[in-house]
Scaffold this motif. Structure first.
Motif, PDB file in Angstrom:
ATOM      1  N   UNK A  20      -6.488   0.168   3.023  1.00 39.28           N
ATOM      2  CA  UNK A  20      -6.163  -0.878   3.996  1.00 39.28           C
ATOM      3  C   UNK A  20      -5.867  -0.228   5.337  1.00 39.28           C
ATOM      4  N   UNK A  21      -6.742  -0.454   6.286  1.00 43.46           N
ATOM      5  CA  UNK A  21      -6.594   0.155   7.604  1.00 43.46           C
ATOM      6  C   UNK A  21      -5.900  -0.836   8.535  1.00 43.46           C
ATOM      7  N   UNK A  22      -4.613  -1.041   8.276  1.00 40.57           N
ATOM      8  CA  UNK A  22      -3.864  -1.994   9.091  1.00 40.57           C
ATOM      9  C   UNK A  22      -3.736  -1.454  10.514  1.00 40.57           C
ATOM     10  N   UNK A  23      -3.488  -2.358  11.451  1.00 39.39           N
ATOM     11  CA  UNK A  23      -3.517  -2.006  12.870  1.00 39.39           C
ATOM     12  C   UNK A  23      -2.600  -0.865  13.276  1.00 39.39           C
ATOM     13  N   UNK A  24      -1.437  -0.785  12.646  1.00 43.00           N
ATOM     14  CA  UNK A  24      -0.484   0.241  13.069  1.00 43.00           C
ATOM     15  C   UNK A  24      -0.829   1.624  12.515  1.00 43.00           C
ATOM     16  N   UNK A  25      -1.818   1.686  11.625  1.00 43.19           N
ATOM     17  CA  UNK A  25      -2.123   2.976  11.018  1.00 43.19           C
ATOM     18  C   UNK A  25      -2.654   3.968  12.050  1.00 43.19           C
ATOM     19  N   UNK A  26      -2.044   5.143  12.122  1.00 47.79           N
ATOM     20  CA  UNK A  26      -2.539   6.138  13.071  1.00 47.79           C
ATOM     21  C   UNK A  26      -3.859   6.738  12.585  1.00 47.79           C
ATOM     22  N   UNK A  27      -4.642   7.252  13.511  1.00 51.02           N
ATOM     23  CA  UNK A  27      -5.911   7.900  13.183  1.00 51.02           C
ATOM     24  C   UNK A  27      -5.687   9.008  12.147  1.00 51.02           C
ATOM     25  N   UNK A  28      -4.540   9.713  12.241  1.00 50.83           N
ATOM     26  CA  UNK A  28      -4.255  10.797  11.283  1.00 50.83           C
ATOM     27  C   UNK A  28      -4.268  10.303   9.845  1.00 50.83           C
ATOM     28  N   UNK A  29      -3.837   9.051   9.647  1.00 48.95           N
ATOM     29  CA  UNK A  29      -3.835   8.500   8.302  1.00 48.95           C
ATOM     30  C   UNK A  29      -5.231   8.447   7.720  1.00 48.95           C
ATOM     31  N   UNK A  30      -6.184   8.027   8.535  1.00 55.02           N
ATOM     32  CA  UNK A  30      -7.576   7.951   8.093  1.00 55.02           C
ATOM     33  C   UNK A  30      -8.132   9.352   7.878  1.00 55.02           C
ATOM     34  N   UNK A  31      -7.799  10.272   8.789  1.00 54.56           N
ATOM     35  CA  UNK A  31      -8.302  11.637   8.663  1.00 54.56           C
ATOM     36  C   UNK A  31      -7.748  12.318   7.420  1.00 54.56           C
ATOM     37  N   UNK A  32      -6.474  12.059   7.103  1.00 52.67           N
ATOM     38  CA  UNK A  32      -5.886  12.615   5.879  1.00 52.67           C
ATOM     39  C   UNK A  32      -6.615  12.073   4.651  1.00 52.67           C
ATOM     40  N   UNK A  33      -6.912  10.770   4.685  1.00 51.10           N
ATOM     41  CA  UNK A  33      -7.605  10.155   3.558  1.00 51.10           C
ATOM     42  C   UNK A  33      -9.014  10.730   3.404  1.00 51.10           C
ATOM     43  N   UNK A  34      -9.738  10.885   4.509  1.00 52.20           N
ATOM     44  CA  UNK A  34     -11.101  11.409   4.409  1.00 52.20           C
ATOM     45  C   UNK A  34     -11.086  12.866   3.932  1.00 52.20           C
ATOM     46  N   UNK A  50      -3.893   8.465  -8.373  1.00 50.70           N
ATOM     47  CA  UNK A  50      -2.680   9.251  -8.652  1.00 50.70           C
ATOM     48  C   UNK A  50      -2.531  10.380  -7.648  1.00 50.70           C
ATOM     49  N   UNK A  51      -3.635  11.089  -7.414  1.00 49.90           N
ATOM     50  CA  UNK A  51      -3.606  12.199  -6.469  1.00 49.90           C
ATOM     51  C   UNK A  51      -3.256  11.746  -5.068  1.00 49.90           C
ATOM     52  N   UNK A  52      -3.756  10.581  -4.688  1.00 48.21           N
ATOM     53  CA  UNK A  52      -3.473  10.036  -3.353  1.00 48.21           C
ATOM     54  C   UNK A  52      -1.982   9.757  -3.211  1.00 48.21           C
ATOM     55  N   UNK A  53      -1.393   9.173  -4.251  1.00 41.32           N
ATOM     56  CA  UNK A  53       0.039   8.878  -4.232  1.00 41.32           C
ATOM     57  C   UNK A  53       0.831  10.182  -4.134  1.00 41.32           C
ATOM     58  N   UNK A  54       0.438  11.187  -4.924  1.00 46.59           N
ATOM     59  CA  UNK A  54       1.126  12.482  -4.894  1.00 46.59           C
ATOM     60  C   UNK A  54       0.974  13.194  -3.565  1.00 46.59           C
ATOM     61  N   UNK A  55      -0.116  12.918  -2.849  1.00 44.99           N
ATOM     62  CA  UNK A  55      -0.345  13.536  -1.546  1.00 44.99           C
ATOM     63  C   UNK A  55       0.357  12.769  -0.427  1.00 44.99           C
ATOM     64  N   UNK A  56       1.066  11.716  -0.797  1.00 48.40           N
ATOM     65  CA  UNK A  56       1.765  10.928   0.206  1.00 48.40           C
ATOM     66  C   UNK A  56       0.838  10.054   1.029  1.00 48.40           C
ATOM     67  N   UNK A  57      -0.351   9.785   0.503  1.00 46.29           N
ATOM     68  CA  UNK A  57      -1.283   8.918   1.211  1.00 46.29           C
ATOM     69  C   UNK A  57      -0.934   7.461   0.973  1.00 46.29           C
ATOM     70  N   UNK A  58      -1.509   6.607   1.772  1.00 42.96           N
ATOM     71  CA  UNK A  58      -1.287   5.180   1.598  1.00 42.96           C
ATOM     72  C   UNK A  58      -1.721   4.756   0.203  1.00 42.96           C
ATOM     73  N   UNK A  59      -1.244   3.619  -0.214  1.00 41.32           N
ATOM     74  CA  UNK A  59      -1.616   3.090  -1.518  1.00 41.32           C
ATOM     75  C   UNK A  59      -3.101   2.750  -1.517  1.00 41.32           C
ATOM     76  N   UNK A  60      -3.879   3.430  -2.342  1.00 39.76           N
ATOM     77  CA  UNK A  60      -5.329   3.205  -2.358  1.00 39.76           C
ATOM     78  C   UNK A  60      -5.797   2.529  -3.635  1.00 39.76           C
TER      79      UNK A  60
END
Length: 106
Positions: free
Chosen positions: A80-94, A58-68
């Motif tokens: 899901x670390x699809x090819x087009x995902x920018x590094x920032x996406x992973x850093x936001x998730x971590x 729920x928190x991830x969705x509210x933070x605008x993160x990818x569907x986890x």
């Protein structure tokens, strides 16, 4: 050419390595896959508590993160670390993973 594919592979591995590193060092989250059979594309993890897992999702969705949200049968989370995902996406998730741990006094 070939160098472009190699570069994509390298970036994909780096993104996965960053996420696995955070999860490996986490005291709250556990990984489903062992080091030898880990995917660079789908990283599955869980807290061990269904309530915490759903709060995390729920928190991830509210933070605008990818569907986890994980698989509907196995539960847990899946990044899901699809090819087009920018590094920032992973850093936001971590960052979110680390903040979530701190919030739960782990």
């Amino acid at each position: 050419g070939i160098s472009g594919v190699t570069e994509m592979e390298k970036i994909k591995r780096e993104r996965a390595a960053i996420l696995y590193d955070v999860l490996d060092n986490s005291r709250l989250f556990g990984l489903r896959a062992r080091p030898g059979s880990r995917s660079d594309m789908n990283v599955t993890f869980r807290t061990g508590s269904e309530e915490l897992d759903s709060e995390f999702v729920k928190g991830a969705v509210n933070s605008g993160l990818l569907n986890v949200k994980g698989h509907r049968l196995t539960g847990g989370m899946r990044a899901s670390l699809y090819n087009a995902m920018p590094m920032e996406g992973v850093l936001k998730l971590t960052e979110y993973i680390k903040d979530f741990e701190v919030k739960h006094n782990v």
